[in-house]
Design a protein around this motif. Structure first.
Motif, PDB file in Angstrom:
ATOM      1  N   ASP A  90       0.820  -1.210   0.000  1.00 40.00           N
ATOM      2  CA  ASP A  90       0.000   0.000   0.000  1.00 40.00           C
ATOM      3  C   ASP A  90       0.854   1.260   0.000  1.00 40.00           C
ATOM      4  N   THR A  91       2.156   1.112   0.100  1.00 36.22           N
ATOM      5  CA  THR A  91       3.054   2.260   0.070  1.00 36.22           C
ATOM      6  C   THR A  91       2.919   2.994  -1.252  1.00 36.22           C
ATOM      7  N   ALA A  92       2.606   4.298  -1.179  1.00 35.66           N
ATOM      8  CA  ALA A  92       2.356   5.085  -2.385  1.00 35.66           C
ATOM      9  C   ALA A  92       2.078   6.529  -1.978  1.00 35.66           C
ATOM     10  N   THR A  93       1.992   7.381  -2.985  1.00 36.17           N
ATOM     11  CA  THR A  93       1.437   8.712  -2.784  1.00 36.17           C
ATOM     12  C   THR A  93      -0.048   8.638  -3.098  1.00 36.17           C
ATOM     13  N   TYR A  94      -0.845   9.151  -2.193  1.00 35.43           N
ATOM     14  CA  TYR A  94      -2.294   9.089  -2.326  1.00 35.43           C
ATOM     15  C   TYR A  94      -2.833  10.472  -2.704  1.00 35.43           C
ATOM     16  N   PHE A  95      -3.690  10.475  -3.699  1.00 33.98           N
ATOM     17  CA  PHE A  95      -4.263  11.703  -4.236  1.00 33.98           C
ATOM     18  C   PHE A  95      -5.779  11.669  -4.140  1.00 33.98           C
TER      19      PHE A  95
END
Length: 123
Positions: A90-95
């Motif tokens: 789930d590691t990510a940049t969330y927008f």
């Protein structure tokens, strides 16, 4: 002019939870459907979920397997993404992003985007 700001990201351990916020300024959110998306390093942006103006929810992907829940509080001009049971993938940049009224299938139908908040899941 509508602007969106994401917050609530951070570094957590596997299995923990985070609640992301998407707060609007410039306009009220009541006429907008808001979607959540994420983009991991080196990967394409993917759709997570969307909530319409009538609180209709579209979950775009099955990968979250019921771990993520979207909600909105128009009084606070904010849409949330509750994420439980977080995993390293789930590691990510969330927008978050906005479009009028209904949740579209296509990502390019969203026309106002926030800058993103980073989520890292690691032990």
């Amino acid at each position: 002019q509508l602007q969106l700001v994401e917050s609530g990201g951070g570094l957590v351990q596997p299995g923990e939870s985070l609640r992301l916020s998407c707060t609007a300024s410039g306009r009220t959110l009541e006429h907008y459907a808001i979607g959540w998306f994420r983009q991991a390093l080196g990967k394409e942006r993917e759709k997570i979920s969307c909530i319409s103006t009538t609180n209709g929810i579209t979950n775009y992907e099955d990968s979250q397997q019921g771990r993520f829940t979207i909600s909105r509080d128009n009084a606070k001009n904010t849409v949330y993404l509750q994420m439980n049971g977080l995993r390293p993938e789930d590691t990510a940049t969330y927008f978050c992003a906005a479009t009028l009224y209904l949740c579209p299938r296509e990502m390019n139908r969203y026309y106002v985007w926030g800058q993103g908040t980073q989520v890292a899941v690691s032990s």
